[in-house]
Design a protein around this motif. Structure first.
Motif, mmCIF file in Angstrom:
data_model
loop_
_atom_site.group_PDB
_atom_site.id
_atom_site.type_symbol
_atom_site.label_atom_id
_atom_site.label_comp_id
_atom_site.label_asym_id
_atom_site.label_seq_id
_atom_site.Cartn_x
_atom_site.Cartn_y
_atom_site.Cartn_z
ATOM 1 N N LEU A 1 3.575 -7.515 2.418
ATOM 2 C CA LEU A 1 2.779 -7.331 1.188
ATOM 3 C C LEU A 1 1.284 -7.424 1.502
ATOM 4 O O LEU A 1 0.477 -6.671 0.950
ATOM 5 N N THR A 2 0.929 -8.323 2.413
ATOM 6 C CA THR A 2 -0.486 -8.458 2.781
ATOM 7 C C THR A 2 -0.968 -7.224 3.540
ATOM 8 O O THR A 2 -2.075 -6.723 3.309
ATOM 9 N N ILE A 3 -0.127 -6.719 4.445
ATOM 10 C CA ILE A 3 -0.501 -5.506 5.199
ATOM 11 C C ILE A 3 -0.754 -4.348 4.221
ATOM 12 O O ILE A 3 -1.753 -3.637 4.321
ATOM 13 N N ILE A 4 0.140 -4.185 3.254
ATOM 14 C CA ILE A 4 -0.001 -3.063 2.312
ATOM 15 C C ILE A 4 -1.236 -3.264 1.427
ATOM 16 O O ILE A 4 -1.972 -2.326 1.143
ATOM 17 N N ARG A 5 -1.467 -4.503 1.044
ATOM 18 C CA ARG A 5 -2.656 -4.775 0.229
ATOM 19 C C ARG A 5 -3.922 -4.425 1.011
ATOM 20 O O ARG A 5 -4.847 -3.830 0.471
ATOM 21 N N GLN A 6 -3.944 -4.800 2.301
ATOM 22 C CA GLN A 6 -5.172 -4.573 3.074
ATOM 23 C C GLN A 6 -5.367 -3.114 3.455
ATOM 24 O O GLN A 6 -6.486 -2.615 3.440
ATOM 25 N N LEU A 7 -4.285 -2.433 3.824
ATOM 26 C CA LEU A 7 -4.423 -1.045 4.289
ATOM 27 C C LEU A 7 -4.230 -0.037 3.169
ATOM 28 O O LEU A 7 -4.549 1.142 3.319
ATOM 29 N N GLY A 8 -3.686 -0.467 2.057
ATOM 30 C CA GLY A 8 -3.534 0.414 0.900
ATOM 31 C C GLY A 8 -2.209 1.144 0.884
ATOM 32 O O GLY A 8 -1.553 1.298 1.917
ATOM 33 N N VAL A 9 -1.817 1.596 -0.304
ATOM 34 C CA VAL A 9 -0.517 2.263 -0.439
ATOM 35 C C VAL A 9 -0.526 3.676 0.140
ATOM 36 O O VAL A 9 0.530 4.269 0.343
ATOM 37 N N LYS A 10 -1.719 4.235 0.399
ATOM 38 C CA LYS A 10 -1.732 5.521 1.087
ATOM 39 C C LYS A 10 -2.431 5.419 2.435
ATOM 40 O O LYS A 10 -2.688 6.418 3.085
ATOM 41 N N GLY A 11 -2.703 4.180 2.858
ATOM 42 C CA GLY A 11 -3.384 3.964 4.141
ATOM 43 C C GLY A 11 -2.581 4.468 5.326
ATOM 44 O O GLY A 11 -3.130 4.801 6.369
ATOM 45 N N GLY A 12 -1.269 4.538 5.150
ATOM 46 C CA GLY A 12 -0.403 4.919 6.267
ATOM 47 C C GLY A 12 -0.079 6.401 6.325
ATOM 48 O O GLY A 12 0.652 6.844 7.223
ATOM 49 N N VAL A 13 -0.599 7.192 5.377
ATOM 50 C CA VAL A 13 -0.269 8.621 5.360
ATOM 51 C C VAL A 13 -0.715 9.261 6.688
ATOM 52 O O VAL A 13 -1.843 9.072 7.119
ATOM 53 N N GLY A 14 0.209 9.937 7.337
ATOM 54 C CA GLY A 14 -0.088 10.579 8.619
ATOM 55 C C GLY A 14 0.194 9.682 9.809
ATOM 56 O O GLY A 14 0.060 10.101 10.951
ATOM 57 N N ALA B 1 3.203 4.904 5.242
ATOM 58 C CA ALA B 1 3.531 5.320 6.606
ATOM 59 C C ALA B 1 4.864 6.065 6.626
ATOM 60 O O ALA B 1 5.780 5.736 5.880
ATOM 61 N N ARG B 2 4.963 7.049 7.512
ATOM 62 C CA ARG B 2 6.187 7.860 7.613
ATOM 63 C C ARG B 2 7.323 7.013 8.171
ATOM 64 O O ARG B 2 8.473 7.228 7.864
ATOM 65 N N CYS B 3 6.969 6.074 9.055
ATOM 66 C CA CYS B 3 7.973 5.162 9.607
ATOM 67 C C CYS B 3 7.238 3.962 10.172
ATOM 68 O O CYS B 3 6.010 3.962 10.276
ATOM 69 N N GLY B 4 7.976 2.914 10.502
ATOM 70 C CA GLY B 4 7.373 1.722 11.098
ATOM 71 C C GLY B 4 8.377 1.118 12.052
ATOM 72 O O GLY B 4 9.579 1.227 11.813
#
Lengths: 468, 200
Positions: free
Chosen positions: A187-200, A230-233
């Motif tokens: 949850l902290t990672i998503i908060r910091q990088l954003g819900v579209k931070g992982g696109v691509g 993110a597409r995958c992790g």
């Protein structure tokens, strides 16, 4: 330029059948998981094309989204759900695809049973018509959530047309404090990088906190990669991965075991692998997290105040205002103390045995507050059996929790488990979208299973560290 | 099973404002209890529309017949349900213009021959304002030229290279393209130790 290869590079290269004219790769899919919601139309398309299932032995099916958790007895009370289940039974039987149905004793949420059966292995490519397929990355697999047309592609060819994502390494340093869980990390990672931070991007989770995690904790982290766009992790395979896989039904065994473990460890990213981006998060500073808004990036630490509109960039203000309005919460206030109506423990994010153990530890400390409805839903029949062997259902029941059968349940409420009206739900699931839990006006607060149990007992959002 | 070449999409545009519109909102999960995509169109944005009490762009008579949906950032996030673009295309939308798109949603759109193109914030805001003033204007999404043209002028748009090639080349229906690899699929599989066996 570094010469080393990342796990993503190694897996991609090993599975690339060819480069396509579009510039994408044709990737072989090592493990295809299907369920009743996104596959019926794919089988219909296949029949229309007159094509067989190309590698039936590499596809495995289960039923999870629509299955009731009060009783799995057939026929299902919901005739539409029954129709979907019958459709999957028919399609898998015709194609020779193994189906882990309720009678098999191996049924469960698709992302819970893949790992526990040993189907999910390091270095594989995995696809499933479900966005939370990223879960399987916990083993060092490259796992994609796909749509129904792509399910058809995989059934027909065992391949996907995919563009190789960029790679971001997320180092979580330090050590988690007591009462802080894998859920709080993601949850902290998503908060910091954003819900579209992982696109691509593909996310590689690394650093001492991830290294110290069990496989089940890594599954929780990888599960929500998609919530960060993110597409995958994935997490690089290590001794923890190997220890988990040993003796599982579909794990290699006998003379194959040793070479398999060597191969798996060799798939991990090289020390000099190239990353397009690296971020670091100090795990020692994390506190239990709770979402307050309408997407998983809108979270706060339990002891933190909700954001104030004036502090946000101008372009972000309408989104924040919409979230506050929908949730009925006020900027600047604390989330602790919010009265809840429902507590849901389960899902592919947090429905495994370790999640239930942590929640049970909290449940032992009291009784469910009056007026709070609860659902404790094991992620699979195997998880339920393990819980029973440890006496967890008794602990939950004597504290007033409702112990249910395995399925996706109120994570997305495709079965009868739904919020009613504007009910506020403390939930161990993955999405707090508007209407996600079955009521168009229902409200969700995402948190760890232990935090959900604490909220159930106090009747309000509570810092679990005050309880255990 | 060959797919058509999609070079441009033209039609009236409908502006739908708001970031992070997820696929649960586009098509609520209760409508996924089905074995066919037929009939999903009428349920697109059902809960949002209900809560907007008639004030939703999809319920605005003036947007009836629009073919291009203009959205903000991170459209289609969340669930991988193809039911989302299936519902929108059954409602008449043939292309999406936005700030950014969630990847699974965009991939599902390609598989249905529906382009997703992006505009920078100023251009998109201008296009949305313009659409709300004049709903009868034609919007043209030109994949070949990478432009979106409307009364606001000709704007340069972004589109993922792979998706663009698939749409322009008529290879967006991937099954046929993937099948062309023939025995190379089995050959690739045979080299994977988890398929062929781990040798000591």
């Amino acid at each position: 330029m570094s010469s080393g290869k990342s796990l993503l590079d190694k897996v991609w290269n090993a599975h690339a059948v060819r480069e396509l004219p579009s510039g994408q790769s044709q990737l072989f899919v090592g493990l295809h998981l299907i369920h009743e919601v996104t596959s019926p139309q794919a089988f219909a398309m296949l029949r229309e094309l007159g094509l067989p299932v190309r590698f039936p032995e590499r596809t495995f099916a289960t039923v999870d989204h629509i299955i009731p958790t009060a009783s799995q007895a057939r026929p299902l009370a919901d005739s539409l759900a029954e129709e979907m289940l019958v459709s999957l039974e028919k399609s898998t039987r015709e194609a020779g695809i193994p189906f882990f149905d309720p009678a098999s004793g191996k049924q469960g949420v698709v992302h819970v049973i893949g790992p526990e059966l040993g189907l999910t292995q390091p270095g594989m490519t995995i696809a499933c018509g479900d966005s939370h397929t990223s879960t399987h990355g916990a083993f060092g697999a490259v796992a994609f959530g796909i749509g129904t047309s792509q399910v058809r592609d995989v059934l027909a060819t065992q391949c996907l047309a995919m563009a190789r994502p960029q790679l971001r390494r997320i180092d979580v340093t330090g050590k988690l404090a007591s009462g802080v869980y894998a859920k709080d990390v993601i949850l902290t990672i998503i908060r910091q990088l954003g819900v579209k931070g992982g696109v691509g991007y593909a996310y590689e989770y690394a650093g001492p906190v991830i290294k110290a995690m069990t496989i089940e904790e890594r599954l929780t982290v990888c599960n929500m990669s998609i919530e960060g766009g993110a597409r995958c992790g994935y997490v690089n395979p290590d001794a923890t991965t190997i220890e988990y896989l040993k003796g599982r039904e579909y794990s290699p065994s006998g003379a194959e075991w040793e070479p398999a473990t060597r191969h798996w460890l060799g798939m991990a990213s090289d020390a000099d692998a190239h990353y397009d981006h690296i971020v670091e998060i100090d795990g020692s500073r994390l506190a239990p997290s709770v979402t307050w808004g309408i997407h998983p990036g809108q979270s706060v630490a339990i002891d933190e105040c909700l954001p104030r509109l004036a502090d946000a960039p101008r372009e972000a203000q309408p989104g924040l205002a919409e979230a506050f309005d929908y949730m009925g919460l006020r900027p600047g206030e604390k989330i602790a103390g919010s009265k809840i109506d429902v507590a849901f423990i389960g899902s592919c994010t947090n429905g495994r045995i370790s999640d239930l153990r942590e929640a049970a530890r909290v449940a032992k400390t009291g009784q469910v507050a009056s007026g709070v409805r609860t659902l404790v839903v094991p992620g699979s029949q195997a998880v339920a059996r393990e819980a029973e062997a440890e006496g967890l259902p008794e602990i939950f029941r004597s504290a007033g929790f409702d112990w249910r059968e395995a399925g996706c349940s109120m994570c997305l409420a495709m079965n009868p488990d739904k919020l009613v009206g504007r009910e506020l739900c403390a939930s161990s699931s993955n999405r707090n979208f508007k209407g996600r839990q079955g009521s168009p006006t229902g409200r969700t607060l995402l948190m760890s299973p232990a935090m959900v149990a604490a909220a159930a007992i106090r009747g309000e959002v509570t810092d679990v560290r005050e309880v255990i | 099973m060959s797919a058509s070449n999609i070079t441009r999409v033209a039609g009236r545009g409908c502006a739908l404002r708001g970031n992070d519109i997820d696929t649960d909102r586009i098509i609520p999960a209760r409508f996924l209890r089905c074995v066919s995509f037929d009939g999903l169109g009428e349920h697109a944005f059902e809960d949002d529309r209900e809560q907007a009490k008639g004030d939703h762009p999809l319920d605005d008579e003036r947007n009836r017949g629009a073919a291009i949906l203009v959205v903000d950032h991170n459209f289609g996030s969340g669930s991988s349900r193809e039911h989302a673009p299936q519902a929108l295309t059954r409602r008449g939308f043939k292309a999406f213009v936005g700030g950014s798109f969630a990847e699974i949603f965009a991939g599902n759109c390609v598989a249905l021959g529906l382009p997703c193109v992006t505009l920078d914030d100023d251009d998109r805001s201008q296009l949305m304002d313009s659409l709300e003033l004049d709903r009868n204007q034609e919007v043209v999404v030109d994949l070949e030229a990478r432009t979106v043209t409307s009364r606001s002028g000709r704007m340069t748009c972004g589109v993922a290279d792979g998706a663009r090639q698939q749409l322009l080349g008529g290879s967006w229906d991937a099954t046929a393209v993937l099948l062309e690899a023939g025995e190379a699929i089995e050959a690739t599989a045979a080299k994977l130790p988890y398929v062929s066996g781990y040798a000591p």
